[in-house]
Motif scaffolding. Structure first.
Motif, PDB file in Angstrom:
ATOM      1  N   TYR A 133      -1.380  -4.123  -5.057  1.00 48.63           N
ATOM      2  CA  TYR A 133      -1.386  -2.859  -4.404  1.00 48.63           C
ATOM      3  C   TYR A 133      -3.013  -2.392  -4.052  1.00 48.63           C
ATOM      4  O   TYR A 133      -3.729  -2.533  -5.019  1.00 48.63           O
ATOM      5  CB  TYR A 133      -0.913  -1.839  -5.433  1.00 48.63           C
ATOM      6  CG  TYR A 133      -0.956  -0.405  -4.958  1.00 48.63           C
ATOM      7  CD1 TYR A 133      -0.106   0.290  -3.683  1.00 48.63           C
ATOM      8  CD2 TYR A 133      -2.063   0.240  -5.425  1.00 48.63           C
ATOM      9  CE1 TYR A 133      -0.108   1.237  -3.364  1.00 48.63           C
ATOM     10  CE2 TYR A 133      -2.105   1.657  -4.672  1.00 48.63           C
ATOM     11  CZ  TYR A 133      -1.031   2.069  -3.968  1.00 48.63           C
ATOM     12  OH  TYR A 133      -1.155   3.474  -3.328  1.00 48.63           O
ATOM     13  N   LYS A 181      -5.061   0.980  -2.017  1.00 46.04           N
ATOM     14  CA  LYS A 181      -4.996   2.090  -1.628  1.00 46.04           C
ATOM     15  C   LYS A 181      -5.114   1.950   0.117  1.00 46.04           C
ATOM     16  O   LYS A 181      -5.673   0.876   0.542  1.00 46.04           O
ATOM     17  CB  LYS A 181      -6.038   3.239  -1.908  1.00 46.04           C
ATOM     18  CG  LYS A 181      -5.816   3.665  -3.395  1.00 46.04           C
ATOM     19  CD  LYS A 181      -6.737   4.502  -3.865  1.00 46.04           C
ATOM     20  CE  LYS A 181      -6.530   5.090  -5.284  1.00 46.04           C
ATOM     21  NZ  LYS A 181      -7.507   6.273  -5.869  1.00 46.04           N
ATOM     22  N   THR A 198       0.978  -1.173  -0.133  1.00 52.48           N
ATOM     23  CA  THR A 198       0.105   0.210  -0.003  1.00 52.48           C
ATOM     24  C   THR A 198       0.719   1.234   0.067  1.00 52.48           C
ATOM     25  O   THR A 198       2.048   1.226  -0.097  1.00 52.48           O
ATOM     26  CB  THR A 198      -0.979   0.066   1.109  1.00 52.48           C
ATOM     27  OG1 THR A 198      -1.774   0.994   1.140  1.00 52.48           O
ATOM     28  CG2 THR A 198      -0.203   0.205   2.449  1.00 52.48           C
ATOM     29  N   ASP A 199       0.245   2.414   0.166  1.00 48.20           N
ATOM     30  CA  ASP A 199       0.917   3.732   0.310  1.00 48.20           C
ATOM     31  C   ASP A 199       1.128   4.036   1.699  1.00 48.20           C
ATOM     32  O   ASP A 199       0.721   4.532   2.569  1.00 48.20           O
ATOM     33  CB  ASP A 199      -0.112   4.607  -0.328  1.00 48.20           C
ATOM     34  CG  ASP A 199       0.766   5.923  -0.549  1.00 48.20           C
ATOM     35  OD1 ASP A 199       1.767   6.325   0.302  1.00 48.20           O
ATOM     36  OD2 ASP A 199       0.292   6.969  -1.082  1.00 48.20           O
ATOM     37  N   ASN A 207     -16.560   7.380  -0.871  1.00 52.45           N
ATOM     38  CA  ASN A 207     -16.374   5.909  -0.035  1.00 52.45           C
ATOM     39  C   ASN A 207     -17.353   5.234   0.191  1.00 52.45           C
ATOM     40  O   ASN A 207     -17.100   3.914   0.465  1.00 52.45           O
ATOM     41  CB  ASN A 207     -15.297   6.358   1.188  1.00 52.45           C
ATOM     42  CG  ASN A 207     -14.190   6.988   0.584  1.00 52.45           C
ATOM     43  OD1 ASN A 207     -13.526   6.479  -0.439  1.00 52.45           O
ATOM     44  ND2 ASN A 207     -13.363   8.016   1.228  1.00 52.45           N
ATOM     45  N   LYS A 237      -7.296   3.411   2.062  1.00 52.81           N
ATOM     46  CA  LYS A 237      -8.661   3.135   2.425  1.00 52.81           C
ATOM     47  C   LYS A 237      -9.167   1.744   2.283  1.00 52.81           C
ATOM     48  O   LYS A 237     -10.122   1.151   2.769  1.00 52.81           O
ATOM     49  CB  LYS A 237      -9.497   4.112   1.856  1.00 52.81           C
ATOM     50  CG  LYS A 237      -9.608   4.199   0.443  1.00 52.81           C
ATOM     51  CD  LYS A 237     -10.344   5.290  -0.030  1.00 52.81           C
ATOM     52  CE  LYS A 237     -10.606   5.634  -1.634  1.00 52.81           C
ATOM     53  NZ  LYS A 237     -11.217   6.717  -1.973  1.00 52.81           N
ATOM     54  N   THR A 289     -12.530   8.765   5.343  1.00 53.97           N
ATOM     55  CA  THR A 289     -12.596   7.389   4.934  1.00 53.97           C
ATOM     56  C   THR A 289     -14.092   6.657   4.510  1.00 53.97           C
ATOM     57  O   THR A 289     -14.037   5.595   4.027  1.00 53.97           O
ATOM     58  CB  THR A 289     -11.835   6.608   5.698  1.00 53.97           C
ATOM     59  OG1 THR A 289     -12.191   6.245   6.909  1.00 53.97           O
ATOM     60  CG2 THR A 289     -10.138   7.007   5.523  1.00 53.97           C
ATOM     61  N   GLU A 311       1.114   7.501   2.917  1.00 53.79           N
ATOM     62  CA  GLU A 311      -0.250   7.944   3.482  1.00 53.79           C
ATOM     63  C   GLU A 311      -0.746   7.556   4.744  1.00 53.79           C
ATOM     64  O   GLU A 311      -1.280   8.130   5.690  1.00 53.79           O
ATOM     65  CB  GLU A 311      -1.425   7.582   2.455  1.00 53.79           C
ATOM     66  CG  GLU A 311      -2.634   8.041   2.762  1.00 53.79           C
ATOM     67  CD  GLU A 311      -3.908   7.888   1.617  1.00 53.79           C
ATOM     68  OE1 GLU A 311      -4.937   7.718   1.928  1.00 53.79           O
ATOM     69  OE2 GLU A 311      -3.323   7.641   0.344  1.00 53.79           O
TER      70      GLU A 311
END
Length: 357
Positions: free
Chosen positions: A159, A161, A33-34, A231, A163, A226, A37
């Motif tokens: 991968y 994100k 993931t990132d 979302n 959230k 989120t 962030e």
């Protein structure tokens, strides 16, 4: 130790590892993931809840739980071969899922500097590693242990994100809790059905799963962006994806659940409904599990999956065309489930949930 020999497709550890390595629709995946962030996450909005939860992780209530007893030394060679194969499939899938969480959480701890995030994910990696090791020791008894170090290097990483990690992992932890507690309760009612001692460990084990889900719930509520706007549509997607995947996978293991003393339809309805209800603590929208059309669509996905496998075995142009058509129908069926009216949910007060016994 037991001298049981596992049937195909797990005749040797390397084959179990190869199965765990697969990246099919119904098999657990490894994620990345990132991390930058994640490093920016803040929990001050719910600091009291966060500190209470982390203190519980720090106390490590299950540190002495995952220890094998003499019961594991029993001879399981008389286990029905079909049940043994299904049991091993269940364990291989479980160890892959637990180890997936272990390496993701460990990587988050390694890659971030935020002290709140580092500490939490370090504790969760510890727990998941403990779970994976406990399961893998049972697989060793059947001479089919998964090579976890090889899996770390060889399995493809998907991968997501951050959230998406929150939604998917929150649901994975909570549905794991719901599954384990239902299986544990069932064996309390039908102890003669408990064909392996590992199930005796499920009650305290599922508390770890529940606690991990609580951590993600606090993270999301402390970062409310989120849970709002577009979302909400992603949340609906993940709810349905997790529920549909479980339904199909469990129905493909129908004989395993019969051996547990469960009707798989009843088991899945109970687990999905409980997970959906628990999800109200954090998600602004949940699935309408009282809508019979939803269950009919899940059943269609299952039957399509069985038909796809049959078409692929048949081979040839006809088989490939049939499988392609069925996959398209699966996509349409999922969309139909997605567009069923959801249930809007008002988030509860700022309190932690407790396990439902």
């Amino acid at each position: 130790m037991t001298t049981a020999i596992a049937p195909q497709p797990y005749a040797a550890p390397n084959e179990a590892t190869q199965f765990a390595q697969q990246d099919a629709t119904l098999t657990p995946r490894f994620y990345t993931t990132d991390f930058a962030e994640l490093d920016r996450l803040q929990v001050d909005r719910h600091r009291a809840l966060w500190d209470e939860l982390v203190a519980e992780f720090r106390s490590d209530p299950n540190k002495d739980h995952f220890k094998r007893t003499a019961e594991f030394d029993a001879d399981f060679s008389d286990m029905d071969p079909a049940l043994r194969a299904q049991f091993i499939d269940f364990l291989v899938s479980s160890v892959t899922a637990e180890f997936s969480g272990c390496i993701l959480y460990a990587e988050i701890k390694k890659r971030v500097t935020n002290p709140d995030v580092r500490e939490l994910f370090g504790f969760m990696s510890r727990d998941e590693g403990r779970h994976a090791g406990f399961i893998n020791n049972t697989l060793k008894d059947f001479r089919v242990a998964v090579d976890l170090s090889f899996l770390t290097r060889a399995k493809k990483y998907t991968y997501f994100k951050p959230k998406f990690i929150y939604y998917a992992t929150y649901l994975s932890e909570k549905i794991g809790y719901a599954r384990y507690i239902h299986i544990y309760r069932n064996f309390e009612r039908q102890p003669d059905k408990r064909f392996h001692p590992i199930f005796k460990w499920f009650r305290e084990w599922c508390n770890d799963e529940f606690r991990h889900g609580e951590a993600f719930a606090v993270l999301m509520r402390a970062n409310p962006e989120t849970l709002s706007g577009i979302n909400k549509y992603w949340i609906r997607f993940f709810l349905l994806a997790v529920f549909a995947t479980m339904y199909v996978r469990d129905h493909l293991r129908r004989p395993f659940f019969e051996a547990l003393g469960w009707d798989v339809d009843d088991f899945d309805r109970r687990v999905i409904r409980l997970t959906n209800e628990i999800s109200r603590q954090v998600f602004p929208v949940v699935v309408d599990t009282e809508n019979e059309k939803l269950w009919a669509l899940f059943e269609r996905l299952y039957r399509n999956t069985v038909a796809i496998e049959a078409a692929e075995r048949a081979g040839g142009i006809g088989g490939r065309l049939r499988a392609a058509a069925l996959r398209l129908d699966c996509g349409v069926t999922f969309l139909r489930a997605y567009f069923q009216r959801p249930v809007e949910n008002a988030l509860p007060a700022d309190v932690r949930m407790q396990p439902v016994w």
